[in-house]
Design a protein around this motif. Structure first.
Motif, mmCIF file in Angstrom:
data_model
loop_
_atom_site.group_PDB
_atom_site.id
_atom_site.type_symbol
_atom_site.label_atom_id
_atom_site.label_comp_id
_atom_site.label_asym_id
_atom_site.label_seq_id
_atom_site.Cartn_x
_atom_site.Cartn_y
_atom_site.Cartn_z
ATOM 1 N N ARG A 221 0.803 -1.217 0.000
ATOM 2 C CA ARG A 221 0.000 0.000 0.000
ATOM 3 C C ARG A 221 0.842 1.276 0.000
ATOM 4 O O ARG A 221 0.539 2.251 -0.683
ATOM 5 C CB ARG A 221 -0.936 -0.019 1.206
ATOM 6 C CG ARG A 221 -2.126 0.914 1.097
ATOM 7 C CD ARG A 221 -3.069 0.654 2.255
ATOM 8 N NE ARG A 221 -3.584 -0.710 2.211
ATOM 9 C CZ ARG A 221 -3.877 -1.435 3.288
ATOM 10 N NH1 ARG A 221 -3.670 -0.923 4.497
ATOM 11 N NH2 ARG A 221 -4.353 -2.662 3.168
ATOM 12 N N GLY A 222 1.940 1.262 0.752
ATOM 13 C CA GLY A 222 2.749 2.469 0.886
ATOM 14 C C GLY A 222 3.365 2.915 -0.423
ATOM 15 O O GLY A 222 3.323 4.101 -0.772
ATOM 16 N N ALA A 223 3.949 1.965 -1.160
ATOM 17 C CA ALA A 223 4.596 2.318 -2.424
ATOM 18 C C ALA A 223 3.574 2.789 -3.449
ATOM 19 O O ALA A 223 3.795 3.777 -4.167
ATOM 20 C CB ALA A 223 5.390 1.128 -2.961
ATOM 21 N N LEU A 224 2.425 2.101 -3.533
ATOM 22 C CA LEU A 224 1.405 2.508 -4.488
ATOM 23 C C LEU A 224 0.790 3.852 -4.107
ATOM 24 O O LEU A 224 0.466 4.671 -4.977
ATOM 25 C CB LEU A 224 0.318 1.440 -4.592
ATOM 26 C CG LEU A 224 0.703 0.158 -5.337
ATOM 27 C CD1 LEU A 224 -0.430 -0.856 -5.255
ATOM 28 C CD2 LEU A 224 1.048 0.450 -6.788
ATOM 29 N N ALA A 225 0.650 4.101 -2.817
ATOM 30 C CA ALA A 225 0.125 5.395 -2.377
ATOM 31 C C ALA A 225 1.086 6.516 -2.756
ATOM 32 O O ALA A 225 0.656 7.612 -3.147
ATOM 33 C CB ALA A 225 -0.112 5.381 -0.867
ATOM 34 N N ALA A 226 2.384 6.245 -2.661
ATOM 35 C CA ALA A 226 3.372 7.242 -3.071
ATOM 36 C C ALA A 226 3.258 7.516 -4.558
ATOM 37 O O ALA A 226 3.333 8.671 -4.999
ATOM 38 C CB ALA A 226 4.782 6.753 -2.720
ATOM 39 N N ALA A 227 3.065 6.467 -5.339
ATOM 40 C CA ALA A 227 2.928 6.639 -6.780
ATOM 41 C C ALA A 227 1.673 7.431 -7.120
ATOM 42 O O ALA A 227 1.670 8.255 -8.043
ATOM 43 C CB ALA A 227 2.884 5.277 -7.464
ATOM 44 N N ALA A 228 0.597 7.210 -6.372
ATOM 45 C CA ALA A 228 -0.650 7.930 -6.625
ATOM 46 C C ALA A 228 -0.476 9.425 -6.426
ATOM 47 O O ALA A 228 -1.135 10.235 -7.088
ATOM 48 C CB ALA A 228 -1.751 7.403 -5.702
ATOM 49 N N LYS A 229 0.436 9.814 -5.553
ATOM 50 C CA LYS A 229 0.687 11.228 -5.304
ATOM 51 C C LYS A 229 1.725 11.808 -6.267
ATOM 52 O O LYS A 229 1.725 13.002 -6.539
ATOM 53 C CB LYS A 229 1.186 11.419 -3.873
ATOM 54 C CG LYS A 229 0.175 11.038 -2.802
ATOM 55 C CD LYS A 229 0.773 11.180 -1.413
ATOM 56 C CE LYS A 229 -0.210 10.765 -0.329
ATOM 57 N NZ LYS A 229 0.389 10.865 1.027
ATOM 58 N N GLY A 230 2.610 10.943 -6.773
ATOM 59 C CA GLY A 230 3.743 11.440 -7.529
ATOM 60 C C GLY A 230 3.535 11.581 -9.020
ATOM 61 O O GLY A 230 4.230 12.364 -9.665
ATOM 62 N N PHE A 231 2.600 10.842 -9.590
ATOM 63 C CA PHE A 231 2.372 10.910 -11.027
ATOM 64 C C PHE A 231 1.475 12.092 -11.386
ATOM 65 O O PHE A 231 0.679 12.554 -10.574
ATOM 66 C CB PHE A 231 1.736 9.617 -11.537
ATOM 67 C CG PHE A 231 2.710 8.481 -11.702
ATOM 68 C CD1 PHE A 231 3.281 8.208 -12.938
ATOM 69 C CD2 PHE A 231 3.061 7.692 -10.631
ATOM 70 C CE1 PHE A 231 4.178 7.168 -13.094
ATOM 71 C CE2 PHE A 231 3.962 6.649 -10.772
ATOM 72 C CZ PHE A 231 4.522 6.384 -12.008
ATOM 73 N N ARG A 232 1.599 12.543 -12.613
ATOM 74 C CA ARG A 232 0.763 13.653 -13.086
ATOM 75 C C ARG A 232 -0.704 13.258 -13.090
ATOM 76 O O ARG A 232 -1.585 14.056 -12.793
ATOM 77 C CB ARG A 232 1.207 14.067 -14.491
ATOM 78 C CG ARG A 232 0.361 15.180 -15.108
ATOM 79 C CD ARG A 232 0.899 15.574 -16.460
ATOM 80 N NE ARG A 232 0.829 14.481 -17.417
ATOM 81 C CZ ARG A 232 -0.206 14.244 -18.209
ATOM 82 N NH1 ARG A 232 -1.273 15.015 -18.135
ATOM 83 N NH2 ARG A 232 -0.186 13.243 -19.062
ATOM 84 N N THR A 233 -0.978 12.011 -13.448
ATOM 85 C CA THR A 233 -2.349 11.510 -13.476
ATOM 86 C C THR A 233 -2.383 10.109 -12.900
ATOM 87 O O THR A 233 -1.411 9.358 -13.010
ATOM 88 C CB THR A 233 -2.908 11.497 -14.918
ATOM 89 O OG1 THR A 233 -4.209 10.878 -14.910
ATOM 90 C CG2 THR A 233 -1.990 10.747 -15.865
ATOM 91 N N ASP A 234 -3.483 9.765 -12.275
ATOM 92 C CA ASP A 234 -3.647 8.427 -11.700
ATOM 93 C C ASP A 234 -3.924 7.367 -12.761
ATOM 94 O O ASP A 234 -3.776 6.180 -12.505
ATOM 95 C CB ASP A 234 -4.811 8.416 -10.702
ATOM 96 C CG ASP A 234 -4.367 8.790 -9.298
ATOM 97 O OD1 ASP A 234 -3.171 9.058 -9.113
ATOM 98 O OD2 ASP A 234 -5.227 8.814 -8.402
#
Length: 300
Positions: A221-234
């Motif tokens: 969950r932690g890594a995917l949550a970071a990606a959800a915040k870091g990308f321009r679009t989900d």
């Protein structure tokens, strides 16, 4: 971090930075699209969205809805596989492809990959292969370069990466690649095809990283949550290929980054085969982990 690294240059520079910074940056519709489409989904077993979203739990042997007696249900031979990866980055007309091979244990969410940079990715004729150990929450890399001693590992907290290690290591973690599909939507079943002698069902759609993060088990969950915040679009387009047991055999994700220069497109492909292969992922001792400064501008 991934997004920061490509905001500062032209196409070739952006691609080379991605390939060097450790490896990539630290080194239409669903089944209701008509009668024929609905019939195709019926032949596929469960609906298209459900089948794709269940792919990760089938790999870990924890899927309660798979009634096939051949489906893996416990940790062991059915939950390990050989892995082949490719990650193609395109920016400003320049393309770089990074390839990897190894093994992965989906129940323990750990694996070992040997990642190879192309000869011309960062301006050198030869590059030492990078050994990567994939574990929940952390990525270990040997031959990371950039001033790191050759006999030392670099440890990266994947929850601190802007992309959650979806592209940073030059290969998407196979478990993350599967769990990204937990956010699948707008999925279309495209029919059966042959993949290396195995009959697979082809699905195409988009996945929402934020939803995938909320649905993922705690270790991911932690890594995917970071990606959800870091990308321009989900939203991430994908093609997924499942075998008759519901196991993911191939998945291709298309990531896109917006920056001040040319757009950077990353296509990450993961192939799974040789289910039941032995997997050994011994972690390095603390004394073997490099804790000094990593020079971010240098090549591996």
């Amino acid at each position: 971090m991934v997004v920061q690294q490509h905001r500062s240059g032209g196409g070739a520079r952006a691609v080379c930075a991605l390939a060097a910074m450790g490896v990539m940056a630290a080194a239409a519709g669903c089944s209701g699209g008509g009668g024929d489409r609905a019939a195709a989904d019926d032949r596929a077993g469960p609906g298209a969205v459900e089948a794709v979203r269940r792919a990760a739990s089938v790999l870990t042997g924890t899927d309660p809805g798979n009634a096939s007696p051949r489906a893996p249900r416990t940790s062991g031979p059915g939950t390990t596989a050989k892995v082949s990866t490719s990650m193609e980055t395109a920016a400003g007309g320049t393309r770089v492809t990074i390839r990897g091979r190894g093994t992965y244990d989906f129940r323990s969410r750990s694996g070992r990959l040997r990642v190879v940079l192309p000869q011309d990715a960062v301006g050198k004729e030869e590059h030492l292969p990078i050994t990567e150990l994939l574990t929940p929450g952390a990525l270990y890399m040997m031959n990371r370069g950039a001033g790191v001693p050759k006999d030392k590992w670099v440890r990266i907290d994947t929850t601190s990466l802007a992309d959650g290690n979806l592209v940073t290591g030059g290969a998407t973690d196979p478990m993350a690649a599967a769990e990204l599909l937990l956010g699948a939507r707008d999925v279309t079943y495209l029919g059966e095809s042959d993949l290396a002698g195995v009959t697979v069902r082809h699905y195409r759609g988009t996945t929402d990283i934020g939803r995938a993060a909320r649905q993922a088990p705690a270790p991911s969950r932690g890594a995917l949550a970071a990606a959800a915040k870091g990308f321009r679009t989900d939203t991430v387009p994908f093609d997924a290929y499942l075998d008759e047991q519901g196991r993911l055999r191939k998945v291709r994700h298309r990531f896109s980054f917006a920056n001040e220069g040319p757009a950077v497109e990353v296509v990450s492909t993961t192939l799974l085969y040789g289910f039941g292969s032995p997997v050994s992922v011994p972690l390095p001792a603390g004394r073997d982990i490099y804790t000094g400064e990593i020079r971010q501008g240098q090549q591996p």
